[in-house]
Design a protein around this motif. Structure first.
Motif, PDB file in Angstrom:
ATOM      1  N   VAL A 133       0.844  -1.193   0.000  1.00 52.21           N
ATOM      2  CA  VAL A 133       0.000   0.000   0.000  1.00 52.21           C
ATOM      3  C   VAL A 133       0.877   1.240   0.000  1.00 52.21           C
ATOM      4  CG1 VAL A 133      -1.775   1.263   1.246  1.00 52.21           C
ATOM      5  CG2 VAL A 133      -1.797  -1.232   1.235  1.00 52.21           C
ATOM      6  N   ASP A 134       0.574   2.192  -0.883  1.00 53.16           N
ATOM      7  CA  ASP A 134       1.382   3.394  -1.030  1.00 53.16           C
ATOM      8  C   ASP A 134       0.978   4.416   0.038  1.00 53.16           C
ATOM      9  OD1 ASP A 134       2.912   5.483  -1.788  1.00 53.16           O
ATOM     10  OD2 ASP A 134       1.930   5.839  -3.724  1.00 53.16           O
ATOM     11  N   PRO A 135       1.892   4.773   0.987  1.00 53.91           N
ATOM     12  CA  PRO A 135       1.542   5.746   2.028  1.00 53.91           C
ATOM     13  C   PRO A 135       1.314   7.141   1.469  1.00 53.91           C
ATOM     14  CG  PRO A 135       3.875   5.195   2.141  1.00 53.91           C
ATOM     15  CD  PRO A 135       3.256   4.246   1.153  1.00 53.91           C
ATOM     16  N   ALA A 136       1.817   7.420   0.264  1.00 54.64           N
ATOM     17  CA  ALA A 136       1.638   8.750  -0.302  1.00 54.64           C
ATOM     18  C   ALA A 136       0.188   9.015  -0.692  1.00 54.64           C
ATOM     19  CB  ALA A 136       2.544   8.923  -1.516  1.00 54.64           C
ATOM     20  N   THR A 137      -0.562   7.948  -0.995  1.00 56.20           N
ATOM     21  CA  THR A 137      -1.954   8.113  -1.415  1.00 56.20           C
ATOM     22  C   THR A 137      -2.944   7.669  -0.344  1.00 56.20           C
ATOM     23  OG1 THR A 137      -1.917   5.922  -2.463  1.00 56.20           O
ATOM     24  CG2 THR A 137      -1.346   7.813  -3.841  1.00 56.20           C
ATOM     25  N   HIS A 138      -2.447   7.173   0.788  1.00 51.74           N
ATOM     26  CA  HIS A 138      -3.322   6.753   1.879  1.00 51.74           C
ATOM     27  C   HIS A 138      -2.804   7.393   3.161  1.00 51.74           C
ATOM     28  CE1 HIS A 138      -3.993   3.610  -1.166  1.00 51.74           C
ATOM     29  NE2 HIS A 138      -5.220   3.583  -0.696  1.00 51.74           N
ATOM     30  N   ASP A 139      -3.409   8.498   3.532  1.00 50.45           N
ATOM     31  CA  ASP A 139      -2.951   9.230   4.715  1.00 50.45           C
ATOM     32  C   ASP A 139      -4.110   9.643   5.608  1.00 50.45           C
ATOM     33  OD1 ASP A 139      -4.095  11.032   3.048  1.00 50.45           O
ATOM     34  OD2 ASP A 139      -2.489  12.523   3.126  1.00 50.45           O
ATOM     35  N   GLY A 140      -5.214   8.904   5.546  1.00 48.01           N
ATOM     36  CA  GLY A 140      -6.380   9.250   6.372  1.00 48.01           C
ATOM     37  C   GLY A 140      -6.068   9.164   7.856  1.00 48.01           C
ATOM     38  N   GLN A 141      -6.531  10.156   8.598  1.00 45.22           N
ATOM     39  CA  GLN A 141      -6.359  10.190  10.043  1.00 45.22           C
ATOM     40  C   GLN A 141      -7.671  10.614  10.677  1.00 45.22           C
ATOM     41  OE1 GLN A 141      -3.031  12.514  11.403  1.00 45.22           O
ATOM     42  NE2 GLN A 141      -1.743  11.938   9.648  1.00 45.22           N
ATOM     43  N   GLY A 142      -7.825  10.355  11.965  1.00 45.94           N
ATOM     44  CA  GLY A 142      -9.039  10.778  12.651  1.00 45.94           C
ATOM     45  C   GLY A 142      -9.072  10.316  14.085  1.00 45.94           C
ATOM     46  N   GLY A 143     -10.258  10.307  14.651  1.00 44.38           N
ATOM     47  CA  GLY A 143     -10.430   9.942  16.049  1.00 44.38           C
ATOM     48  C   GLY A 143     -10.971  11.127  16.828  1.00 44.38           C
ATOM     49  N   PRO A 144     -11.405  10.916  18.072  1.00 42.68           N
ATOM     50  CA  PRO A 144     -11.946  12.025  18.869  1.00 42.68           C
ATOM     51  C   PRO A 144     -10.855  12.989  19.263  1.00 42.68           C
ATOM     52  CG  PRO A 144     -11.665  10.075  20.224  1.00 42.68           C
ATOM     53  CD  PRO A 144     -11.349   9.658  18.808  1.00 42.68           C
ATOM     54  N   LEU A 145     -11.212  14.276  19.404  1.00 38.43           N
ATOM     55  CA  LEU A 145     -10.251  15.284  19.833  1.00 38.43           C
ATOM     56  C   LEU A 145     -10.115  15.228  21.348  1.00 38.43           C
ATOM     57  CD1 LEU A 145     -11.267  18.327  17.591  1.00 38.43           C
ATOM     58  CD2 LEU A 145      -9.252  16.875  17.350  1.00 38.43           C
ATOM     59  N   ASP A 225      -4.023   4.847  13.397  1.00 36.02           N
ATOM     60  CA  ASP A 225      -4.816   4.916  12.175  1.00 36.02           C
ATOM     61  C   ASP A 225      -4.099   4.130  11.078  1.00 36.02           C
ATOM     62  OD1 ASP A 225      -6.635   6.505  13.430  1.00 36.02           O
ATOM     63  OD2 ASP A 225      -5.862   8.389  12.632  1.00 36.02           O
ATOM     64  N   ILE A 226      -4.810   3.190  10.471  1.00 34.99           N
ATOM     65  CA  ILE A 226      -4.278   2.385   9.380  1.00 34.99           C
ATOM     66  C   ILE A 226      -5.073   2.752   8.128  1.00 34.99           C
ATOM     67  CG2 ILE A 226      -3.814   0.048   8.547  1.00 34.99           C
ATOM     68  CD1 ILE A 226      -3.936  -0.863  11.497  1.00 34.99           C
ATOM     69  N   ALA A 227      -4.396   3.324   7.134  1.00 31.87           N
ATOM     70  CA  ALA A 227      -5.072   3.843   5.945  1.00 31.87           C
ATOM     71  C   ALA A 227      -4.916   2.901   4.762  1.00 31.87           C
ATOM     72  CB  ALA A 227      -4.503   5.219   5.597  1.00 31.87           C
ATOM     73  N   ASN A 228      -5.986   2.805   3.959  1.00 35.98           N
ATOM     74  CA  ASN A 228      -5.978   2.001   2.740  1.00 35.98           C
ATOM     75  C   ASN A 228      -7.180   2.432   1.895  1.00 35.98           C
ATOM     76  OD1 ASN A 228      -5.420   0.062   0.791  1.00 35.98           O
ATOM     77  ND2 ASN A 228      -4.997  -1.543   2.291  1.00 35.98           N
ATOM     78  N   ASP A 229      -7.492   1.668   0.860  1.00 34.64           N
ATOM     79  CA  ASP A 229      -8.598   2.011  -0.022  1.00 34.64           C
ATOM     80  C   ASP A 229      -9.943   1.874   0.692  1.00 34.64           C
ATOM     81  OD1 ASP A 229      -6.919   2.481  -2.184  1.00 34.64           O
ATOM     82  OD2 ASP A 229      -6.912   0.365  -2.755  1.00 34.64           O
ATOM     83  N   MET A 230     -10.903   2.660   0.232  1.00 34.07           N
ATOM     84  CA  MET A 230     -12.270   2.547   0.728  1.00 34.07           C
ATOM     85  C   MET A 230     -12.796   1.128   0.503  1.00 34.07           C
ATOM     86  SD  MET A 230     -14.619   4.678   2.057  1.00 34.07           S
ATOM     87  CE  MET A 230     -14.267   6.306   1.377  1.00 34.07           C
ATOM     88  N   GLY A 231     -13.362   0.533   1.541  1.00 31.73           N
ATOM     89  CA  GLY A 231     -13.918  -0.811   1.436  1.00 31.73           C
ATOM     90  C   GLY A 231     -12.961  -1.913   1.820  1.00 31.73           C
ATOM     91  N   THR A 232     -11.720  -1.570   2.204  1.00 33.69           N
ATOM     92  CA  THR A 232     -10.772  -2.593   2.663  1.00 33.69           C
ATOM     93  C   THR A 232     -11.340  -3.308   3.884  1.00 33.69           C
ATOM     94  OG1 THR A 232      -8.869  -1.330   1.857  1.00 33.69           O
ATOM     95  CG2 THR A 232      -8.443  -2.991   3.554  1.00 33.69           C
ATOM     96  N   PRO A 233     -11.316  -4.645   3.945  1.00 37.56           N
ATOM     97  CA  PRO A 233     -11.895  -5.366   5.086  1.00 37.56           C
ATOM     98  C   PRO A 233     -11.191  -5.025   6.397  1.00 37.56           C
ATOM     99  CG  PRO A 233     -11.554  -6.841   3.226  1.00 37.56           C
ATOM    100  CD  PRO A 233     -10.859  -5.560   2.879  1.00 37.56           C
ATOM    101  N   ILE A 234     -11.981  -4.938   7.450  1.00 39.85           N
ATOM    102  CA  ILE A 234     -11.473  -4.733   8.804  1.00 39.85           C
ATOM    103  C   ILE A 234     -11.746  -6.008   9.586  1.00 39.85           C
ATOM    104  CG2 ILE A 234     -11.675  -3.364  10.914  1.00 39.85           C
ATOM    105  CD1 ILE A 234     -12.674  -1.056   9.181  1.00 39.85           C
ATOM    106  N   LEU A 235     -10.707  -6.544  10.244  1.00 43.66           N
ATOM    107  CA  LEU A 235     -10.797  -7.840  10.905  1.00 43.66           C
ATOM    108  C   LEU A 235     -10.810  -7.698  12.417  1.00 43.66           C
ATOM    109  CD1 LEU A 235      -8.053  -9.671   8.793  1.00 43.66           C
ATOM    110  CD2 LEU A 235     -10.477  -9.340   8.215  1.00 43.66           C
ATOM    111  N   ALA A 236     -11.507  -8.607  13.076  1.00 43.13           N
ATOM    112  CA  ALA A 236     -11.421  -8.704  14.536  1.00 43.13           C
ATOM    113  C   ALA A 236     -10.033  -9.218  14.891  1.00 43.13           C
ATOM    114  CB  ALA A 236     -12.490  -9.649  15.072  1.00 43.13           C
ATOM    115  N   THR A 237      -9.378  -8.585  15.841  1.00 40.99           N
ATOM    116  CA  THR A 237      -8.004  -8.970  16.175  1.00 40.99           C
ATOM    117  C   THR A 237      -7.943 -10.075  17.228  1.00 40.99           C
ATOM    118  OG1 THR A 237      -7.901  -7.171  17.783  1.00 40.99           O
ATOM    119  CG2 THR A 237      -7.108  -6.702  15.557  1.00 40.99           C
TER     120      THR A 237
END
Length: 320
Positions: A133-145, A225-237
């Motif tokens: 995954v290219d970090p240059a095109t996936h840099d989404g961040q977030g969470g509560p302030l 925050d782990i960034a990737n394409d929209m719709g990437t599966p999220i797994l229970a750890t």
């Protein structure tokens, strides 16, 4: 004789006040009964005492209010100074954390260029579970302030301290390996069996925001925050029971909380879509949601938290 006595008695019971003009003119005479004059003097003295008392109380209240206002202003200034000092300390801790991440990235580059063995660690705070995954095109961040607190800064400094110990140990091993000119062995990712302790990455992608202070120390990030394409599966750890599955108004957007027992809980935020329901039992590696950018988010990613007895901890220790 009796009339003279009455006149004398009346005169004794009266006070006479005469007003004599400076020049020729009529003399003004006022006769006051003795009792009325006595009560008038008493009333005048009482009024004077009341006036003096009221004036003294007003002066006292004025000075007391001024002193109280001055004390409040002093407390405000002290609190402002303490907040500024805490913010400066948070910025320094944030800079140390970023420098630690850069040092780790530098070691990764040296190992790759020299052909040395990859770092034997459980975490990859900068690279994440990227797998192309290219970090240059996936840099989404977030969470509560969250405004940084003394505890937040201490937690970040503890993370930096632990990172220093890891870097020292890793660099010592690298020096020994390079000195022996040994060819590195590839580090394969091994799938772990089921269990109630979080131990895998919740999604493929790059770590766009690690745990700790960020944004020049103005925000404390309670997860990664782990960034990737929209719709990437999220797994229970890990195995557990879903406690929350749906929208969160606190900035997480579409969110899933999984209770793993023994006070361990994991949180997955900003999902495009949730694939589980509250009360459902899930297994490690099961798809629970799909990556999105809901809630407080700048791009598609998953905000991942590990909480122990309700308190967020660094998820890096639980990533393999």
């Amino acid at each position: 004789m009796s009339a003279e006595k009455d006149v004398s008695k009346t005169a004794a019971e009266e006070y006479t006040i005469k007003f004599i003009p400076p020049q020729s003119g009529d003399v003004k005479t006022i006769r006051l009964p003795r009792n009325l004059f006595k009560y008038g003097v008493i009333s005048l003295l009482a009024g004077a005492l009341l006036f003096v008392g009221a004036f003294s109380y007003a002066v006292y209240s004025t000075f007391a209010n001024r002193n109280g206002a001055a004390e409040i202003e002093d407390l405000r200034q002290v609190n402002s100074i303490q907040q500024e000092q805490l913010l400066q300390l948070a910025k320094k801790a944030n800079n140390l954390q970023e420098e630690m991440n850069q040092l780790k990235k530098l070691e990764e580059d040296i190992r790759r260029l020299s052909g040395a063995q990859p770092m034997q660690e459980n975490t990859q705070d900068n690279g994440g579970n990227s797998q192309g995954v290219d970090p240059a095109t996936h840099d989404g961040q977030g969470g509560p302030l969250n405004i940084p607190t003394v505890q937040n800064v201490n937690d970040t400094l503890s993370v930096v301290e632990q990172g220093l110990a890891q870097r020292r140990q890793s660099l010592t091993a690298l020096k020994e390996e390079l000195s022996q000119r040994q060819q590195a062995l590839g580090l394969s990712v091994v799938s772990l069996p089921g269990g109630t302790t979080p131990s895998i990455w919740p999604a493929r992608g790059v770590v766009s925001s690690p745990y700790g202070l960020r944004w020049n120390g103005s925000d404390f990030h309670p997860g990664i925050d782990i960034a990737n394409d929209m719709g990437t599966p999220i797994l229970a750890t890990a195995d557990g029971t879903v406690r929350v599955a749906g929208w969160n108004d606190g900035g997480y957007g579409n969110m899933v909380d999984i209770d793993h027992g023994n006070g361990i809980m994991t949180r997955y935020g900003h999902a495009m879509q949730v694939a589980v329901t509250a009360g459902q039992h899930v297994h490690r590696g099961q798809v629970i949601a799909y990556m999105g950018s809901t809630g407080f988010s700048t791009g598609p990613h998953v905000h991942y938290e590990v909480r122990i007895n309700g308190q967020p901890v660094n998820p890096s220790a639980y990533l393999h």
